[in-house]
Design a protein around this motif. Structure first.
Motif, PDB file in Angstrom:
ATOM      1  N   SER A   1       0.871  -1.169   0.000  1.00 31.58           N
ATOM      2  CA  SER A   1       0.000   0.000   0.000  1.00 31.58           C
ATOM      3  C   SER A   1       0.909   1.220   0.000  1.00 31.58           C
ATOM      4  O   SER A   1       1.094   1.901   0.997  1.00 31.58           O
ATOM      5  CB  SER A   1      -0.875  -0.043   1.248  1.00 31.58           C
ATOM      6  N   LYS A   2       1.517   1.490  -1.178  1.00 32.51           N
ATOM      7  CA  LYS A   2       2.601   2.461  -1.268  1.00 32.51           C
ATOM      8  C   LYS A   2       2.193   3.853  -0.810  1.00 32.51           C
ATOM      9  O   LYS A   2       3.011   4.598  -0.257  1.00 32.51           O
ATOM     10  CB  LYS A   2       3.111   2.533  -2.710  1.00 32.51           C
ATOM     11  N   ALA A   3       0.939   4.215  -1.031  1.00 31.85           N
ATOM     12  CA  ALA A   3       0.504   5.581  -0.734  1.00 31.85           C
ATOM     13  C   ALA A   3       0.642   5.928   0.739  1.00 31.85           C
ATOM     14  O   ALA A   3       0.821   7.090   1.084  1.00 31.85           O
ATOM     15  CB  ALA A   3      -0.940   5.779  -1.187  1.00 31.85           C
ATOM     16  N   VAL A   4       0.516   4.939   1.617  1.00 27.06           N
ATOM     17  CA  VAL A   4       0.635   5.257   3.042  1.00 27.06           C
ATOM     18  C   VAL A   4       1.790   4.544   3.716  1.00 27.06           C
ATOM     19  O   VAL A   4       2.321   5.007   4.719  1.00 27.06           O
ATOM     20  CB  VAL A   4      -0.673   4.921   3.812  1.00 27.06           C
ATOM     21  N   GLN A   5       2.157   3.371   3.187  1.00 26.20           N
ATOM     22  CA  GLN A   5       3.111   2.555   3.939  1.00 26.20           C
ATOM     23  C   GLN A   5       4.556   2.800   3.518  1.00 26.20           C
ATOM     24  O   GLN A   5       5.472   2.545   4.286  1.00 26.20           O
ATOM     25  CB  GLN A   5       2.710   1.084   3.829  1.00 26.20           C
ATOM     26  N   ASP A   6       4.755   3.303   2.309  1.00 26.68           N
ATOM     27  CA  ASP A   6       6.122   3.529   1.857  1.00 26.68           C
ATOM     28  C   ASP A   6       6.509   4.994   2.079  1.00 26.68           C
ATOM     29  O   ASP A   6       5.762   5.904   1.747  1.00 26.68           O
ATOM     30  CB  ASP A   6       6.236   3.201   0.369  1.00 26.68           C
ATOM     31  N   ALA A   7       7.689   5.167   2.633  1.00 29.99           N
ATOM     32  CA  ALA A   7       8.202   6.526   2.813  1.00 29.99           C
ATOM     33  C   ALA A   7       9.394   6.709   1.883  1.00 29.99           C
ATOM     34  O   ALA A   7      10.272   5.847   1.810  1.00 29.99           O
ATOM     35  CB  ALA A   7       8.625   6.733   4.263  1.00 29.99           C
ATOM     36  N   TYR A   8       9.358   7.789   1.114  1.00 30.67           N
ATOM     37  CA  TYR A   8      10.401   8.053   0.125  1.00 30.67           C
ATOM     38  C   TYR A   8      11.138   9.321   0.527  1.00 30.67           C
ATOM     39  O   TYR A   8      10.583  10.190   1.207  1.00 30.67           O
ATOM     40  CB  TYR A   8       9.774   8.290  -1.249  1.00 30.67           C
ATOM     41  N   PRO A   9      12.357   9.473   0.066  1.00 28.09           N
ATOM     42  CA  PRO A   9      12.978  10.788   0.205  1.00 28.09           C
ATOM     43  C   PRO A   9      12.131  11.763  -0.616  1.00 28.09           C
ATOM     44  O   PRO A   9      11.872  11.490  -1.796  1.00 28.09           O
ATOM     45  CB  PRO A   9      14.358  10.594  -0.431  1.00 28.09           C
ATOM     46  N   PRO A  10      11.656  12.835  -0.031  1.00 20.80           N
ATOM     47  CA  PRO A  10      10.734  13.705  -0.776  1.00 20.80           C
ATOM     48  C   PRO A  10      11.424  14.499  -1.881  1.00 20.80           C
ATOM     49  O   PRO A  10      10.746  15.136  -2.706  1.00 20.80           O
ATOM     50  CB  PRO A  10      10.172  14.627   0.296  1.00 20.80           C
ATOM     51  N   GLY A  11      12.754  14.506  -1.906  1.00 21.16           N
ATOM     52  CA  GLY A  11      13.445  15.231  -2.964  1.00 21.16           C
ATOM     53  C   GLY A  11      13.100  16.712  -2.903  1.00 21.16           C
ATOM     54  O   GLY A  11      12.847  17.262  -1.825  1.00 21.16           O
ATOM     55  N   SER A  12      13.033  17.287  -4.061  1.00 22.38           N
ATOM     56  CA  SER A  12      12.855  18.742  -4.128  1.00 22.38           C
ATOM     57  C   SER A  12      11.491  19.208  -3.637  1.00 22.38           C
ATOM     58  O   SER A  12      11.280  20.400  -3.428  1.00 22.38           O
ATOM     59  CB  SER A  12      13.065  19.213  -5.558  1.00 22.38           C
ATOM     60  N   THR A  13      10.539  18.269  -3.471  1.00 22.08           N
ATOM     61  CA  THR A  13       9.250  18.708  -2.960  1.00 22.08           C
ATOM     62  C   THR A  13       9.389  19.204  -1.530  1.00 22.08           C
ATOM     63  O   THR A  13       8.484  19.803  -0.969  1.00 22.08           O
ATOM     64  CB  THR A  13       8.203  17.566  -2.990  1.00 22.08           C
ATOM     65  N   PHE A  14      10.545  18.943  -0.942  1.00 24.51           N
ATOM     66  CA  PHE A  14      10.810  19.374   0.421  1.00 24.51           C
ATOM     67  C   PHE A  14      11.199  20.861   0.464  1.00 24.51           C
ATOM     68  O   PHE A  14      11.282  21.462   1.523  1.00 24.51           O
ATOM     69  CB  PHE A  14      11.952  18.517   0.989  1.00 24.51           C
ATOM     70  N   LYS A  15      11.474  21.421  -0.711  1.00 24.82           N
ATOM     71  CA  LYS A  15      12.032  22.776  -0.742  1.00 24.82           C
ATOM     72  C   LYS A  15      11.048  23.844  -0.293  1.00 24.82           C
ATOM     73  O   LYS A  15      11.463  24.921   0.165  1.00 24.82           O
ATOM     74  CB  LYS A  15      12.558  23.078  -2.156  1.00 24.82           C
ATOM     75  N   MET A  16       9.735  23.577  -0.399  1.00 21.14           N
ATOM     76  CA  MET A  16       8.761  24.537   0.125  1.00 21.14           C
ATOM     77  C   MET A  16       8.913  24.664   1.626  1.00 21.14           C
ATOM     78  O   MET A  16       8.821  25.756   2.188  1.00 21.14           O
ATOM     79  CB  MET A  16       7.316  24.095  -0.190  1.00 21.14           C
ATOM     80  N   ILE A  17       9.142  23.522   2.263  1.00 17.70           N
ATOM     81  CA  ILE A  17       9.319  23.528   3.716  1.00 17.70           C
ATOM     82  C   ILE A  17      10.549  24.340   4.091  1.00 17.70           C
ATOM     83  O   ILE A  17      10.516  25.179   5.003  1.00 17.70           O
ATOM     84  CB  ILE A  17       9.425  22.072   4.231  1.00 17.70           C
ATOM     85  N   ALA A  18      11.620  24.094   3.325  1.00 21.74           N
ATOM     86  CA  ALA A  18      12.852  24.826   3.591  1.00 21.74           C
ATOM     87  C   ALA A  18      12.634  26.335   3.408  1.00 21.74           C
ATOM     88  O   ALA A  18      13.063  27.151   4.232  1.00 21.74           O
ATOM     89  CB  ALA A  18      13.951  24.321   2.659  1.00 21.74           C
ATOM     90  N   SER A  19      11.923  26.690   2.326  1.00 24.34           N
ATOM     91  CA  SER A  19      11.652  28.109   2.061  1.00 24.34           C
ATOM     92  C   SER A  19      10.901  28.735   3.215  1.00 24.34           C
ATOM     93  O   SER A  19      11.269  29.795   3.739  1.00 24.34           O
ATOM     94  CB  SER A  19      10.826  28.258   0.795  1.00 24.34           C
ATOM     95  N   LEU A  20       9.819  28.065   3.620  1.00 19.85           N
ATOM     96  CA  LEU A  20       8.986  28.589   4.695  1.00 19.85           C
ATOM     97  C   LEU A  20       9.762  28.713   5.996  1.00 19.85           C
ATOM     98  O   LEU A  20       9.642  29.707   6.728  1.00 19.85           O
ATOM     99  CB  LEU A  20       7.778  27.683   4.917  1.00 19.85           C
ATOM    100  N   ALA A  21      10.572  27.683   6.254  1.00 18.06           N
ATOM    101  CA  ALA A  21      11.362  27.700   7.479  1.00 18.06           C
ATOM    102  C   ALA A  21      12.297  28.892   7.472  1.00 18.06           C
ATOM    103  O   ALA A  21      12.469  29.594   8.477  1.00 18.06           O
ATOM    104  CB  ALA A  21      12.141  26.390   7.622  1.00 18.06           C
ATOM    105  N   GLY A  22      12.902  29.131   6.281  1.00 19.49           N
ATOM    106  CA  GLY A  22      13.806  30.268   6.150  1.00 19.49           C
ATOM    107  C   GLY A  22      13.093  31.580   6.380  1.00 19.49           C
ATOM    108  O   GLY A  22      13.575  32.461   7.092  1.00 19.49           O
TER     109      GLY A  22
END
Lengths: 379, 639
Positions: free
Chosen positions: B316-337
Motif C-alpha cells: 500500500s505504497k501511498a501510506v506505507q512507503d516513505a520516500y525521500p521527498p526530494g525537491s518537494t521538500f524545498k517549500m518547507i525549507a523556504s517557509l522555514a527560512g
C-alpha cells in the motif's frame, strides 16, 4: 428313547394337541411382542409405519410357524436335528460367498420379504443337534473325554465360520450356547472349570504380554480390545452409542417421560433406535417400572421353560427346551447389558421387541419346538 | 443297553440338578440387570436428565451481517452477496472418498479447496459439516440437488460472502476479509465468541481490518433442538444479533478508478485530498490486485505472482512507503527560512553548479549552474545550491520543525494498514539512531529532501494541502460510520504568516506556469484552474549516471506535488512514480491529468491542456476510457 418307546396312547393326537399347548407361554410371548409393537409405534413418532406394522405381520407369520412346528411330533424334530444343523452350516457358508454384508460384519440372505441371518438359525440348530447327541449318547459316557470332544467340535464348526465373517460377538454366543447345553446334559464340572481357567489364563497372558518382548497381539488389536471393553475411550464412535443410551435411560426415572414423550430417542440421538437400542426408548418413556416389567416377562419365559423342561421324560426334549430358553436368555441378557453399559456393543437384538424379522421368526420357530416337546410329552 | 431305567433315572436327576443351577444363574443375572436399571434410572436419574436436556438443546450463534462500505456518492465498494457452498457431513456420507469422487464428476472441485476440506474432515467430529466448495454456481447447486440420492451427506448451503465490486480500485484502501486464523485469535485478548466459529471472516487488511469492530456487528443466538447427528429439528428460541455498521468513505470511486487506470502498470501512488475538508478523494497504489481473490482463499500460484512481482502490487505504497521527498521538500525549507527571519526572499544566491561545504562538494542537479537565484526562481528551477546555502543559514532544527508543522514525520490517523510515520531527522535523532554527530552535510542533504528525510505520498499530500490553505488540514478517509458523520479535517490556522505562504505559493505557481519552471510542460491552460506544484526526484543510487542508462529498478523515483486552482485551492495532489526518472517527466503529467479529472469531475475539455499536448491527451483519454494498456507501460522514457 426311540419312537417305539413313546406310549402312543399317552401322547395327545389330532386337534386335541391344541389343548395341550403351553398356553401361558404363548400368552407371555404375545405380551412381549405387543410391547415391541407399541415401542416401535412410538419410535416411529406415533406411526404404524415403517416398523410397527411390518413387525406385526412377522409376528403373525412367526406364530403360524410356531403352531405348525408345535403340531409335528418332537421325535420327528429329533430325527431332523442333524439335517437342520447341516442346513444351518450350509446357510452360513452361503452367506460367506453370496451374502450381503452391512456394516462389515452382520451378514444375511435376502429372502425377498425379509432378511435371514443364518447365524440365528445356527444357534437353534446347534441346540437341536447337541440335544440329539446327548439323547443318543449313553448317559455314563457323557463325561468321557472322547465323548466330550465331539460336541465341542460340533460347536466349533459354526463358531469358526461365524468368526470368519468376522463376528466375534455371535461366535462367543454360539460357544456359550453349546457350553450351556453340555452343562445341562451333565458333563463333569471339571471340564468347565478347566475351560474357564484356561480362558482366564489366556486373557491374563494376552494382557500381561502387552508392551513386552513377547507381546501376543498387534498394537492395533490391543487398541480395539480397549475400545471394546471401555467404549468411553472412543466417545464419538462406539462410546457415543453407549453414552447416549445411558443418558436416555437415566432420564427416564421411575415412571418415564410417558409413552411417546421420549426426547432422546425421538431426536435420533440413538443409533439403531428401532433395533438393538430399542430398550432405551422403552426405559426412557416408561421408566424403571416399564423396564422392570419387561424384564419380569422375560424371566417368566425362562422359568416357564425351565418348569416344562423338568417335566420332560426324555433327554432330547429336556435339553432342547433348556437350550432354547438359554438362547432366549442370552438374547435379552446380552442386549440389556450392552444398553446399560455393562457389556461391550455386540449386535444382539432384544428378543421379540427389536425390529427385525430374522430373530423373531427364528425365535418363534424355536418356541414351536418347545411347544412340540410340551405337547408330545408322554403323560 | 444294560439297566436303562437306572440310566434314565440318573440322567433325569442330573439334568434336573443342572437345570436348576442354570435357572438360578439366569434369574440371578436378571436380578443384576434389574439392579443396574435401578441404579441408572433412580439413583443417577437427575444427573442423566440434566445431560439429556443439554443433548437436546443446542445454542447456536447467528453470524451477523457485515457492514457494507460505500464511496462518497453511495456506490457500493464492499457488499455481501449470497454465495452457495457445497458441504459434506462425513457421518452421513459413509464412504467419504467415494462420495467426493462422485461429486467431482458433476461439480468442478478445486484441488486446493479439496485438500483443505479433507484435512478438516480428518480433524473434526463426523457430524459437523465441512465445506467442499465455495462460491459455486446456481447451476452446480441444482446439479447437486438433483443427484442427492447418489450423494449421501452432501448438501448445498447458502451463506453471505464478501464481494468487492470495484475489484482492483480499492484493494489497498479497503483491503479484504478472510477466514480467521489461530494466529489472529491468539493475538486478541478475550475474543468475541463469534470469532470461534471456524473460518469466520474477519478483516485482514485496510479499512476492513481497522474498522473490523464497527462492521462486524454482534452475534445473535438461537436455541435449536438437534438430533444426534447435529441436524436441527426445530428452533426453540431466537435472539437477533446486531448487523454491522455501514461505512461511507470520502473517496470518489470514479476518480479512484480513473487514477488507477491512468497509472497503468507503473509502480506508483497518488493521493488526492480535498483542501477544504481534508477528504481523501482518491488514494491509489499501483499496481493493484483483486481483493476478491483473497476472500475466496487465494491460490498459491496467484499469491506467488503478486508476491514476486518487482512492482509490489501488495504494498500500500501511498501510506506505507516513505520516500525521500526530494525537491518537494524545498517549500518547507523556504517557509522555514522565511519564518526564521534569516532569509529575505529577494536576496539572491549565485549557483555555479555546486557548493563546497566543509571541503566536500555538493552538486546542483544542473551541473552548469543556475546563476543568480532569488527564492522564487530557486523554487521554480529547483536550484539545489540556493537551498544548501539556506540550510547553512537556517539550520536543521527550524527546517524539521516546519516539516512537522506541515504534516511530515507524523502518522496520520486514517484506517488503513501499515501507515508510515516517515522521518524528519533532528540532531538528537541522529545521535540516538546512528551514534554519530549531526554534520552540516546532513543539513545540506536534508534540505533538498535527500539523506535522512522520508515522507509518504499521503504526508506529501497533507503538506501540499496545508501549504495551499495555511490550515492544519488532516486527512479524512471515512465520512460516515453507521449513522455518525465523522468530523472533517479542515483544521485551524497553522499560524504562518500569509506573506510567507504567498511567497512560497508564488514559487510553486512558477514551477508549472513560468516558462523556466520544471513542470512548465505539465501546466494547465485553463485560466480558472491554474495549478501550482513542485517536482521532486528522489535518488535511488548515488552515482551520477543518466537515468536512461540504468535498469528500471535503479532509476530515481519521480515525485510531484500540486494544488489547484491557484487562486482558490480545491485539491491537493501528490504523485510518486517509483523509478520514474524525474518528477517533471513522469510524475507531473500524471498529477495534471488527475487534477483536471478531479476539478471537472470527469474527463476535462481538451482546451484545459496546452495546445501541443491535446492530440496526445485525446488518445490517452480514449485508452483510459476503454481501460486499455497505456503506451510505454513499464518502460517509460524521458518526456
Amino acid at each position: 428313547m426311540s419312537y417305539l418307546e413313546y406310549h402312543a396312547k399317552s401322547v395327545p393326537t389330532g386337534w386335541r394337541k391344541i389343548l395341550y399347548l403351553h398356553w401361558p407361554l404363548i400368552l407371555l410371548l404375545t405380551a412381549i411382542s405387543s410391547i415391541g409393537f407399541l415401542i416401535l409405534y412410538s419410535v416411529a413418532g406415533g406411526s404404524l409405519t415403517p416398523w410397527s406394522q411390518a413387525q406385526m405381520e412377522r409376528f403373525v407369520l412367526g406364530v403360524s410357524v410356531m403352531f405348525i412346528v408345535a403340531m409335528v411330533p418332537i421325535w420327528f424334530w429329533r430325527n431332523m436335528s442333524v439335517l437342520a444343523f447341516l442346513f444351518a452350516l450350509a446357510l452360513l457358508l452361503m452367506v460367506e460367498f453370496f451374502g450381503v454384508s452391512s456394516k462389515g460384519a452382520q451378514r444375511w440372505i435376502d429372502l425377498g420379504f425379509m432378511r435371514l441371518q443364518p447365524s440365528e438359525v445356527a444357534k437353534i440348530a446347534l441346540v437341536m443337534v447337541l440335544a440329539a447327541y446327548y439323547d443318543w449318547l449313553p448317559v455314563r459316557k457323557t463325561s468321557k473325554p472322547f465323548w466330550v470332544i465331539i460336541p465341542v467340535l460340533i460347536t466349533l464348526v459354526p463358531t469358526a465360520i461365524v468368526l470368519r465373517q468376522p463376528d466375534l460377538g455371535t461366535a462367543l454366543l454360539l460357544m456359550i450356547t453349546g457350553g450351556a447345553v453340555m452343562f445341562a446334559a451333565g458333563v463333569h464340572w471339571a471340564y468347565f472349570a478347566t475351560v474357564v481357567a484356561a480362558g482366564a489364563g489366556m486373557i491374563v497372558a494376552v494382557f500381561q504380554s502387552r508392551g513386552t518382548t513377547w507381546q501376543l497381539l498387534q498394537d492395533y488389536q490391543y487398541r480395539r480390545i480397549d475400545t471394546f471393553l471401555d467404549p468411553s475411550r472412543d466417545p464419538l464412535g462406539a462410546g457415543y452409542n453407549i453414552a447416549q443410551s445411558k443418558i436416555a435411560l437415566g432420564s427416564g426415572g421411575w415412571t418415564g417421560r410417558g409413552f411417546m414423550q421420549g426426547t432422546q430417542t425421538r431426536l435420533n440421538f440413538l443409533p439403531e433406535k428401532q433395533t438393538d437400542f430399542i430398550f432405551t426408548t422403552l426405559a426412557e418413556e416408561l421408566g424403571f417400572l416399564g423396564g422392570s416389567a419387561l424384564l419380569l416377562l422375560y424371566v417368566l419365559v425362562i422359568l416357564f421353560c425351565l418348569g416344562a423342561a423338568l417335566r420332560m421324560k426324555d433327554r432330547f426334549s429336556a435339553l432342547l427346551v433348556m437350550g432354547v430358553s438359554f438362547t432366549f436368555f442370552l438374547f435379552f441378557a446380552v442386549n440389556m447389558s450392552m444398553v446399560m453399559g455393562l457389556a461391550p456393543v455386540v449386535g444382539v437384538p432384544l428378543p421379540l421387541v427389536s425390529y427385525g424379522g430374522s430373530a423373531m421368526l427364528v425365535l418363534l420357530a424355536a418356541f414351536g419346538l418347545v411347544q412340540s416337546a410340551h405337547v408330545h410329552r408322554p403323560r | 443297553m444294560r439297566r436303562p431305567e437306572r440310566d434314565i433315572a440318573l440322567s433325569r436327576r442330573k439334568v434336573s440338578r443342572r437345570a436348576m443351577l442354570i435357572g438360578a444363574g439366569q434369574v440371578g443375572f436378571a436380578a443384576l440387570l434389574l439392579g443396574r436399571m435401578r441404579f441408572l434410572q433412580i439413583e443417577e436419574a437427575s444427573k442423566y436428565r440434566l445431560l439429556a436436556e443439554e443433548n437436546r438443546i443446542n445454542i447456536r450463534l447467528i453470524p451477523p451481517t457485515r457492514g457494507r462500505i460505500f464511496d462518497r456518492d453511495g456506490t457500493p465498494l464492499a457488499t455481501n452477496e449470497p454465495s452457495y457452498r457445497i458441504v459434506i457431513v462425513p457421518e452421513d456420507a459413509g464412504d467419504v472418498a467415494q462420495t467426493i469422487e462422485r461429486l467431482s464428476t458433476i461439480v468442478e472441485l478445486d484441488a486446493d479447496d479439496l485438500n483443505r476440506a479433507l484435512a478438516e474432515i480428518e480433524r473434526s467430529p463426523p457430524f459437523l459439516p465441512v465445506t467442499l466448495a465455495e462460491r459455486v454456481s446456481w447451476d452446480a447447486v441444482a446439479r447437486v440437488a438433483a443427484n442427492s440420492v447418489a450423494l449421501p451427506g452432501i448438501s448445498p448451503d447458502v451463506g453471505l460472502s464478501r464481494r468487492y465490486p470495484t475489484q482492483e480500485d480499492f484493494a489497498h484502501v479497503i483491503g479484504y476479509v478472510g477466514p480467521i486464523s489461530a494466529y489472529d485469535l491468539e493475538r486478541m485478548e478475550d475474543p468475541d465468541q463469534l470469532l470461534r466459529i471456524p473460518r469466520f471472516q474477519i478483516g485482514k487488511v485496510g479499512v476492513e481490518s481497522k474498522l473490523e469492530e464497527v462492521m462486524r456487528g454482534s452475534a445473535g443466538t438461537k436455541s435449536v433442538e438437534v438430533n444426534a447427528v447435529g441436524r436441527v429439528m426445530r428452533e426453540l428460541d431466537r435472539q437477533e444479533g446486531q448487523s454491522g455498521g455501514d461505512l461511507q468513505l470520502a473517496v470518489d470511486h470514479k476518480l479512484q478508478s480513473y487514477v488507477r487506470k491512468r497509472l497503468g502498470q507503473e509502480s506508483a501512488s497518488v493521493v488526492v485530498m480535498d483542501c477544504d475538508t481534508g477528504d481523501i478523494r482518491s488514494i491509489v497504489s499501483s499496481p493493484g490486485f483483486d481483493p476478491n481473490l483473497f476472500v475466496r482463499g487465494i491460490s498459491s500460484a496467484d499469491y506467488a505472482r503478486l508476491r514476486d512481482n518487482d512492482r509490489r502490487p501488495l504494498a500500500s505504497k501511498a501510506v506505507q512507503d516513505a520516500y525521500p521527498p526530494g525537491s518537494t521538500f524545498k517549500m518547507i525549507a523556504s517557509l522555514a527560512g522565511l519564518k526564521s527571519g534569516i532569509i529575505d526572499p529577494t536576496e539572491t544566491v549565485y549557483c555555479p553548479g555546486y557548493l563546497e561545504i566543509s571541503g566536500r562538494k555538493f552538486n546542483c542537479w544542473k551541473k552548469t549552474g543556475h546563476g543568480s537565484m532569488d527564492q522564487t526562481s530557486a523554487l521554480r528551477e529547483s536550484c539545489d545550491v540556493y537551498y544548501y546555502d539556506l540550510a547553512l543559514k537556517v539550520g536543521i532544527e527550524n527546517i524539521t520543525e516546519m516539516a512537522r508543522l506541515l504534516g511530515l514525520g507524523k502518522r496520520h490517523d486514517i484506517p488503513m494498514s501499515a501507515i508510515s510515520e516517515g522521518l524528519t531527522p533532528t540532531k538528537q535523532w541522529k545521535e540516538i539512531y546512528h551514534g554519530a554527530e549531526w554534520v552540516i552535510g546532513d543539513s545540506a542533504n536534508a534540505v533538498i529532501g535527500q539523506g535522512y528525510v522520508l515522507a509518504s505520498p499521503l504526508q506529501l499530500a497533507v503538506m501540499t494541502a496545508r501549504l495551499a490553505t495555511g490550515r492544519s488540514v488532516t486527512p479524512r478517509l471515512v465520512k460516515r460510520i453507521g449513522d455518525q458523520e465523522q468530523p472533517t479535517g479542515a483544521g485551524t490556522s497553522l499560524g504562518l504568516s500569509e506573506d510567507h505562504l504567498r511567497q512560497v505559493r508564488r514559487g510553486m505557481f512558477a514551477v508549472s506556469n513560468h516558462r523556466k519552471g520544471t513542470a512548465y510542460k505539465s501546466r494547465i491552460e485553463d485560466e480558472k484552474n491554474r495549478m501550482a506544484g513542485k517536482t521532486g526526484t528522489a535518488q535511488v543510487r548515488s552515482a551520477l549516471v543518466d537515468n536512461d542508462e540504468v535498469p528500471w529498478d535503479q532509476r530515481d523515483h519521480a515525485l510531484f506535488v500540486c494544488y489547484a486552482p491557484y487562486e482558490n485551492p480545491k485539491y491537493a495532489i501528490s504523485v510518486v512514480v517509483e523509478h520514474g526518472g524525474s518528477g517533471s517527466s513522469s510524475a507531473a503529467p500524471i498529477a495534471r491529468d488527475v487534477m483536471l479529472q478531479a476539478l471537472f469531475d470527469g474527463p476535462p475539455p481538451l482546451e484545459a491542456y496546452p495546445e501541443a499536448d491535446r492530440e496526445h491527451i485525446r488518445e490517452l483519454q480514449e485508452l483510459i476510457k476503454e481501460d486499455r494498456p497505456l503506451p510505454g507501460d513499464g518502460e517509460r522514457g524521458q518526456a
